[in-house]
Structures are given as C-alpha cells and as structure tokens.
Design a protein around this motif. Structure first.
Motif, PDB file in Angstrom:
ATOM      1  N   VAL A 181      -9.249   0.432   3.426  1.00  0.00           N
ATOM      2  CA  VAL A 181      -8.148  -0.279   2.766  1.00  0.00           C
ATOM      3  C   VAL A 181      -7.976  -1.665   3.371  1.00  0.00           C
ATOM      4  CG1 VAL A 181      -5.667  -0.270   2.271  1.00  0.00           C
ATOM      5  CG2 VAL A 181      -6.987   1.853   2.100  1.00  0.00           C
ATOM      6  N   VAL A 183       0.851  -1.186   0.000  1.00  0.00           N
ATOM      7  CA  VAL A 183       0.000   0.000   0.000  1.00  0.00           C
ATOM      8  C   VAL A 183       0.886   1.235   0.000  1.00  0.00           C
ATOM      9  CG1 VAL A 183      -1.835   1.257   1.169  1.00  0.00           C
ATOM     10  CG2 VAL A 183      -1.775  -1.251   1.285  1.00  0.00           C
ATOM     11  N   CYS A 193       0.967   4.813   0.632  1.00  0.00           N
ATOM     12  CA  CYS A 193       0.151   5.813   1.324  1.00  0.00           C
ATOM     13  C   CYS A 193       0.552   7.238   0.979  1.00  0.00           C
ATOM     14  CB  CYS A 193       0.254   5.633   2.839  1.00  0.00           C
ATOM     15  SG  CYS A 193      -0.715   4.258   3.450  1.00  0.00           S
ATOM     16  N   ALA A 249      -7.092   3.295  -3.374  1.00  0.00           N
ATOM     17  CA  ALA A 249      -7.096   2.112  -2.513  1.00  0.00           C
ATOM     18  C   ALA A 249      -8.346   2.096  -1.644  1.00  0.00           C
ATOM     19  CB  ALA A 249      -5.863   2.121  -1.619  1.00  0.00           C
ATOM     20  N   GLY A 250      -8.845   0.893  -1.356  1.00  0.00           N
ATOM     21  CA  GLY A 250      -9.921   0.744  -0.382  1.00  0.00           C
ATOM     22  C   GLY A 250     -11.301   0.616  -0.981  1.00  0.00           C
ATOM     23  N   MET A 256      -2.861   5.188  -2.382  1.00  0.00           N
ATOM     24  CA  MET A 256      -3.791   6.172  -1.824  1.00  0.00           C
ATOM     25  C   MET A 256      -3.729   7.415  -2.682  1.00  0.00           C
ATOM     26  SD  MET A 256      -4.967   5.206   1.152  1.00  0.00           S
ATOM     27  CE  MET A 256      -4.582   4.126   2.481  1.00  0.00           C
ATOM     28  N   GLU A 264     -10.623  -3.921   2.134  1.00  0.00           N
ATOM     29  CA  GLU A 264     -10.378  -4.392   0.772  1.00  0.00           C
ATOM     30  C   GLU A 264      -9.309  -5.477   0.753  1.00  0.00           C
ATOM     31  OE1 GLU A 264     -10.289  -2.349  -3.508  1.00  0.00           O
ATOM     32  OE2 GLU A 264      -8.622  -1.684  -2.243  1.00  0.00           O
ATOM     33  N   ALA A 288      -1.755  -1.294  -4.057  1.00  0.00           N
ATOM     34  CA  ALA A 288      -2.688  -0.171  -4.038  1.00  0.00           C
ATOM     35  C   ALA A 288      -1.957   1.139  -3.783  1.00  0.00           C
ATOM     36  CB  ALA A 288      -3.751  -0.379  -2.967  1.00  0.00           C
TER      37      ALA A 288
END
Length: 150
Positions: A132, A62, A64, A116-117, A89, A135, A87
């Motif tokens: 997130v 992820v 971020c 994301a999410g 953000m 998911e 993913a």
C-alpha cells in the motif's frame, strides 16, 4: 555530481498525510513503513470513523477495515474530497457490496483503489502495508509502480 548520478534526494518535497481507519496490525505496519519513507500518518483508531479523517488536498486515505460501521461514510467523504489517493483493504469480492452501495448512491468510485496496494503477493500485515505504501508513493510521483528495469 550530476542529478543523474545522485541516487537519492533529500530535497524538501511536500506530500500529503496518510489517513488510516482503523487501528489494526496492517494500519500499524502501514504507519511504521510510511513514517520511514517520510510521510505523516494519522491513524483513527475508532472503527466508527471517530471525529472524522477530514482529508485535505494531497492526502491519502486508506480504509484498513472494510467492515467498520462507518466505512461507507468514510469512503463517501474521502471520494468527494480533494484526497489524492483513496483505497480500501479488501478483496474485490468482499468489497463488491460496499462499492455497489456507493455506486447506487451516485458516488463516483472510479478513483477508488480496491484492493489497496500493488500486487506483491504478500500475506502478512507488514507485506500488505508495504504494498500500500508503495502504491501511495508511486501515485504521489505520478508513476505506475512496477519494476524499474526495462
């Protein structure tokens, strides 16, 4: 008690790590929530990717901080790895330039989750992190997410 009657299971299901770049309020909330659901979380605080996240099969990556200097390299490596979930953000609009750059390089972004999410409508770091983690959990169990009612 039948399997159907059991509301939960503590059977030892193995899940990959959740690798997060970089350290910010969303990353810290994501680590807290993911740890609560039994996931191992590694937060790389250096926004330049630090020593590298080195995703393994089954891991979730992820990003971020889509403005991190090493964001393209982190996504490139994660998408080329055996990570189960990658993913970023960012809003679709803010991510568009980075995604276009990766596509121009020939990177397959078809599995990239951006934004994301799940769409929970949350705005706070904790609410965004919850979406997130939800998911990631859904993906790890091969589920689409969404309400359980039929």
């Amino acid at each position: 008690m039948s399997e159907r009657q059991r509301p939960w299971s503590d059977d030892g299901v193995e899940h990959g790590r959740i690798l997060v770049l970089s350290d910010n309020p969303i990353a810290r909330a994501l680590a807290a929530i993911a740890s609560t659901v039994g996931r191992t979380v590694v937060v790389e605080p250096a926004d330049d990717g630090g020593p590298g996240l080195d995703p393994r099969p089954g891991d979730a990556v992820v990003l971020c901080d889509h403005d991190a200097p090493d964001a393209p390299a982190v996504l490139r490596a994660a998408l080329a790895s055996e990570a189960a979930y990658v993913a970023m953000m960012a809003s679709r609009r803010r991510a568009a330039g980075l995604v276009e750059e990766l596509v121009a390089e020939g990177v397959d972004v078809s599995t990239l989750h951006v934004p994301a999410g799940h769409d929970l409508g949350g705005r706070t770091p904790g609410e965004i992190a919850l979406s997130v983690v939800a998911e990631i959990v859904a993906e790890s169990h091969g589920r689409p997410g969404g309400p359980m009612r039929g």
